[in-house]
Design an enzyme around this catalytic site. Sequence first.
Site, PDB file in Angstrom:
ATOM      1  N   SER A 132       0.897  -1.276  -0.245  1.00 31.53           N
ATOM      2  CA  SER A 132       0.059   0.033  -0.078  1.00 31.53           C
ATOM      3  C   SER A 132       0.983   1.286  -0.020  1.00 31.53           C
ATOM      4  O   SER A 132       2.073   1.174   0.398  1.00 31.53           O
ATOM      5  CB  SER A 132      -0.757  -0.121   1.261  1.00 31.53           C
ATOM      6  N   TYR A 145      -1.829  -1.478  10.171  1.00 27.14           N
ATOM      7  CA  TYR A 145      -1.956  -1.646   8.764  1.00 27.14           C
ATOM      8  C   TYR A 145      -0.571  -1.085   8.072  1.00 27.14           C
ATOM      9  O   TYR A 145       0.132  -1.713   7.147  1.00 27.14           O
ATOM     10  CB  TYR A 145      -2.960  -0.820   8.198  1.00 27.14           C
TER      11      TYR A 145
END
Length: 256
Positions: A132, A145
């Site tokens: 990401s 995350y």
Amino acid sequence: MGGSFVVTGGGRGIGRAVAERLRADGGSVVAIELDPAALAWTADAGITALTGDASDEAVAERAADLAEAAGPLAGWVNNAAVFRDASLHSASAREVLDLIGANLAAPVVGCATAVRRFIAAGTGGAIVNVTSHQARQAVPGCTPYVTAKAAIEGLTRALAVEYGPRGIRVNAVAPGSVRTERYEEFLDGLGPDGAAGIERRMGELHPLGRVAHADEVAAAVAHLLSSDASFINGATIPVDGGRTVLAQDPEAHNTP
């Protein structure tokens, strides 16, 4: 593109787009998905569905068996992820560690399974990890995350140098925001005005003026798995429309 491939989190979003792209390119595909309902489309697409947790080694081994039954294992895509926010001021350290582990476990298991199969076959192969933009551009409130995705990029580099001599390439793609089912559901929950506001802001955050389509991320994954990328190893390719280059990201959740 011949051979067989395993795609984790292959039922929806980026994972589905990757599975469909690899199948369209001539590969045999096994899609692992925790939610069986998300795999209903696979039969018509000629994709082998496997319901289970991608972080479970038995599930990963079963996926590898299914893939090899269809053809030599050529590639593995670690896409499965858990989206839950937490901050250290409001969640226990144990909860944060568990969430990091939840996002890191599936790629480690997938990489381990793929590497062992490639070595056993003596053929080499390619792995692509989906990370990401947050691995490099942290968003407040998303500590688990962000940490896990940064670790996956480190894993990508470590495996690339360790197994490159055996003909195994390991790379990653790092998307920005992507128009997936999850994104559309988020917009629907905001109502027309709220959704329009988010779309405007997403356009400002991405220099190309919009979020990605899942098939644009899938195209990058397919390239890294292909022979056209035969000398790309240990790289993380941003597929974010320039979002991390712009470095304008005021998103925040649960800040102190």
